[in-house]
Motif scaffolding. Sequence first.
Motif, PDB file in Angstrom:
ATOM      1  N   ALA A  63     -25.948 -23.990   8.024  1.00 46.57           N
ATOM      2  CA  ALA A  63     -25.933 -23.129   6.833  1.00 46.57           C
ATOM      3  C   ALA A  63     -24.667 -23.421   6.033  1.00 46.57           C
ATOM      4  O   ALA A  63     -23.566 -23.450   6.578  1.00 46.57           O
ATOM      5  CB  ALA A  63     -25.976 -21.661   7.239  1.00 46.57           C
ATOM      6  N   ILE A  64     -24.847 -23.616   4.726  1.00 45.47           N
ATOM      7  CA  ILE A  64     -23.738 -23.929   3.837  1.00 45.47           C
ATOM      8  C   ILE A  64     -23.728 -22.862   2.738  1.00 45.47           C
ATOM      9  O   ILE A  64     -24.731 -22.651   2.072  1.00 45.47           O
ATOM     10  CB  ILE A  64     -23.916 -25.312   3.201  1.00 45.47           C
ATOM     11  N   ALA A  65     -22.578 -22.200   2.578  1.00 45.35           N
ATOM     12  CA  ALA A  65     -22.444 -21.161   1.552  1.00 45.35           C
ATOM     13  C   ALA A  65     -21.419 -21.616   0.514  1.00 45.35           C
ATOM     14  O   ALA A  65     -20.387 -22.188   0.850  1.00 45.35           O
ATOM     15  CB  ALA A  65     -22.001 -19.848   2.174  1.00 45.35           C
ATOM     16  N   SER A  66     -21.717 -21.331  -0.751  1.00 45.41           N
ATOM     17  CA  SER A  66     -20.762 -21.639  -1.817  1.00 45.41           C
ATOM     18  C   SER A  66     -20.871 -20.552  -2.885  1.00 45.41           C
ATOM     19  O   SER A  66     -21.875 -19.867  -3.004  1.00 45.41           O
ATOM     20  CB  SER A  66     -21.065 -23.009  -2.427  1.00 45.41           C
ATOM     21  N   THR A  67     -19.792 -20.387  -3.627  1.00 44.32           N
ATOM     22  CA  THR A  67     -19.790 -19.434  -4.726  1.00 44.32           C
ATOM     23  C   THR A  67     -20.125 -20.169  -6.013  1.00 44.32           C
ATOM     24  O   THR A  67     -20.078 -21.398  -6.068  1.00 44.32           O
ATOM     25  CB  THR A  67     -18.428 -18.749  -4.886  1.00 44.32           C
ATOM     26  N   ASP A  68     -20.445 -19.428  -7.041  1.00 42.02           N
ATOM     27  CA  ASP A  68     -20.757 -20.068  -8.318  1.00 42.02           C
ATOM     28  C   ASP A  68     -19.509 -20.310  -9.154  1.00 42.02           C
ATOM     29  O   ASP A  68     -19.585 -20.701 -10.307  1.00 42.02           O
ATOM     30  CB  ASP A  68     -21.786 -19.239  -9.099  1.00 42.02           C
ATOM     31  N   GLY A  69     -18.326 -20.058  -8.596  1.00 39.30           N
ATOM     32  CA  GLY A  69     -17.078 -20.358  -9.272  1.00 39.30           C
ATOM     33  C   GLY A  69     -16.561 -19.257 -10.193  1.00 39.30           C
ATOM     34  O   GLY A  69     -15.587 -19.439 -10.890  1.00 39.30           O
ATOM     35  N   ARG A  70     -17.196 -18.109 -10.218  1.00 39.30           N
ATOM     36  CA  ARG A  70     -16.731 -17.019 -11.079  1.00 39.30           C
ATOM     37  C   ARG A  70     -15.624 -16.229 -10.438  1.00 39.30           C
ATOM     38  O   ARG A  70     -15.501 -16.029  -9.326  1.00 39.30           O
ATOM     39  CB  ARG A  70     -17.890 -16.067 -11.418  1.00 39.30           C
TER      40      ARG A  70
END
Length: 70
Positions: A63-70
């Motif tokens: 599982a890989i989680a990332s934010t949208d950069g906000r």
Amino acid sequence: MIGLEQPSVHRDHATGLRIHKLLLGAECHIVEGLDLSRVGPGPLNVTCLPLKPAGADGAPVRAIASTDGR
């Protein structure tokens, strides 16, 4: 999709089967046993890369989680 740190969505076998069937019947994927220690609050984009063993009804995932950069 529902993701959680616990090894399962249930506490006992009978309850667990009902919960699994309810979620899977609603086409909700269940991702259990996640390490969320480095994930902060807020919206995430999650990608699950499964390894599908032959004849299995479940599979481990990366599982890989990332934010949208906000």
